[in-house]
Design an enzyme around this catalytic site. Sequence first.
Site, short mmCIF file in Angstrom:
data_model
loop_
_atom_site.label_atom_id
_atom_site.label_comp_id
_atom_site.label_asym_id
_atom_site.label_seq_id
_atom_site.Cartn_x
_atom_site.Cartn_y
_atom_site.Cartn_z
N GLU A 275 -60.35 -1.04 -7.77
CA GLU A 275 -60.07 -2.28 -7.04
C GLU A 275 -60.54 -2.28 -5.58
O GLU A 275 -59.75 -2.55 -4.66
CB GLU A 275 -58.57 -2.61 -7.14
CG GLU A 275 -58.11 -2.69 -8.58
CD GLU A 275 -56.71 -3.27 -8.79
OE1 GLU A 275 -55.88 -3.18 -7.89
OE2 GLU A 275 -56.47 -3.83 -9.89
N GLU A 386 -58.59 -4.47 -16.67
CA GLU A 386 -57.13 -4.33 -16.56
C GLU A 386 -56.56 -5.72 -16.71
O GLU A 386 -57.10 -6.67 -16.13
CB GLU A 386 -56.69 -3.86 -15.17
CG GLU A 386 -57.01 -2.46 -14.78
CD GLU A 386 -56.29 -2.08 -13.45
OE1 GLU A 386 -55.33 -2.74 -13.06
OE2 GLU A 386 -56.74 -1.11 -12.83
#
Length: 454
Positions: A275, A386
């Site tokens: 991320e 995810e």
Amino acid sequence: MKYSPFLTLAAAGAAFAQSTVPAYGQCGGQGHTGSSVCVSGHHCEKNNDWYSQCVPGSVSSAPTTIKISTSKAPVSSPTTAITKPPVTASKTTSTSKVATTTAAASGSFPTTSGTKFVIDGKPGYYAGTNSYWIGFLTNNSDIDLVMQHLASSGLKILRVWGFNDVTTTPTDGTVYFQSFANGEATINTGANGLQRLDYVVKSAEAHGIKLIINFVNNWTDYGGMAAYFSYANIKTNAQWYNSTKAQTQYQEYIKAVVTRYINSPAIFAWELANEPRCTGCDLSTLKTWVINTSKYIKSIDAKHMVTTGEEGFGPIAGDDGSYPYQLSAGGSNFTANCEVPTIDFCTYHLYPESWSVTPTLEWGTQWIKAHAKACSAVGKPCLLEEFGASNNCTIESSWQATALTAAGTGADLFWQYGDTLSYGKTSQDGNTAYYGDELYDCLVTKHIKAIDSL
Ligand SMILES: *[C@@H]1O[C@H](CO)[C@@H](O)[C@H](O)[C@H]1NC(C)=O
Ligand SMILES: *[C@@H]1O[C@H](CO)[C@@H](O)[C@H](O)[C@H]1NC(C)=O
Ligand SMILES: *[C@@H]1O[C@H](CO)[C@@H](O)[C@H](O)[C@H]1NC(C)=O
Ligand SMILES: *[C@@H]1O[C@H](CO)[C@@H](O)[C@H](O)[C@H]1NC(C)=O
Ligand SMILES: *[C@@H]1O[C@H](CO)[C@@H](O)[C@H](O)[C@H]1NC(C)=O
Ligand SMILES: *[C@@H]1O[C@H](CO)[C@@H](O)[C@H](O)[C@H]1NC(C)=O
């Protein structure tokens, strides 16, 4: 996930139930039956209804609730957990069976064909999951058990943390991969270091599982970019992306990991970071880093795929004007990163609840469709890497069905995998499907059937 977390200590059994909870262990949450008393110097902090954790700092009398951002900021989750599994190197002398590498080692390397992934020579749609913690386990049998369960379930891709950075070198055998203690950078190739990741790769080879391995965290869990700060004489993630000293060491670390598994067909892809965001930065900061790092990886390993690990922020067709579609959300442009020639496929995540966008199901469906279209236009597969909606099977399985049919998506990996290991259950962070439970049946068994019947 920002808090990607943790193995439950409650599950470690009665020994823990009566005693104090070690640093980063679980000290509360629904279903937690263990102790709620943290070791000295730590206090119990609530992350969510399912999880409270012992974090460093002054003792507070009761678990405190972390404020959930009411802004439209795309907070990845309302938690700041930093976690360490309750395992020590003393257990690395496990006598469990060693996985054999010979059979699968001759397999072909995963690749892409248009917007599809090709695994073992077969183009198609694939499903997988995340278990950030598996490289930090010290019992080889536990690793083999997870791989065996994944394989028998039909899951093909497993995303794991390939980083574990510390600023104080543990002396108790706790697993870590890189230390920045005393202003020096040291890569730990010892028994409580990268040798743990070695076993994950070895076991994946033996079970036909393909791994996504990343090299640093945007968040502070397991160190993250912040672990480099003092060493590189910087103070922010924004500076990290553009610091020669930080980038030089980051590339040293990448080289150490990549060269270990350069011939392994169990590597699905290398991933720049978990991320990565550079909020408030000029778009060029993150993009330059994506180009530089992916080029560097290709220069040492031309055979494996490379991807970013980003959440998918930025403007794309289908944009409804909500926060995650803004350039400012991550200081990034999803499509522009996807176009980088040394990036093989494009990742995005999906957490409407953490991002404060509604309605959860419908917003997510649109996010999946929009990314699939963007990837189709670029001609590379999207990976829904995810996703989570508080273990709501209706929502999450609906997203999987959309991803499966929206041309442009090549695979999806739910967050996160759970299992019962030698010490008990792995953690329930609010988004965990345990092997064999009802949610697992919904997200795995049914989904694999749908994929197989295509
Ligand atoms: C992750 O990156 C974003 C953007 O730079 C930043 O706001 C956030 O604080 C970062 N997380 C940490 C733990 O530094
Ligand atoms: C990116 O790569 C270029 C060319 O190798 C180099 O000059 C530059 O310093 C790198 N930038 C960063 C931030 O690493
Ligand atoms: C990155 O660092 C270089 C060299 O110090 C500087 O010229 C450049 O402006 C920086 N870029 C950003 C986006 O901060
Ligand atoms: C984002 O990237 C796409 C693809 O390169 C480009 O067409 C678009 O102009 C970029 N948007 C901005 C605002 O930079
Ligand atoms: C799951 O989400 C659906 C759709 O939003 C909702 O109708 C349902 O009540 C949720 N289930 C649970 C258990 O919260
Ligand atoms: C490792 O796990 C296996 C079963 O998964 C268990 O039998 C064994 O006792 C464990 N070893 C240690 C040292 O905990």
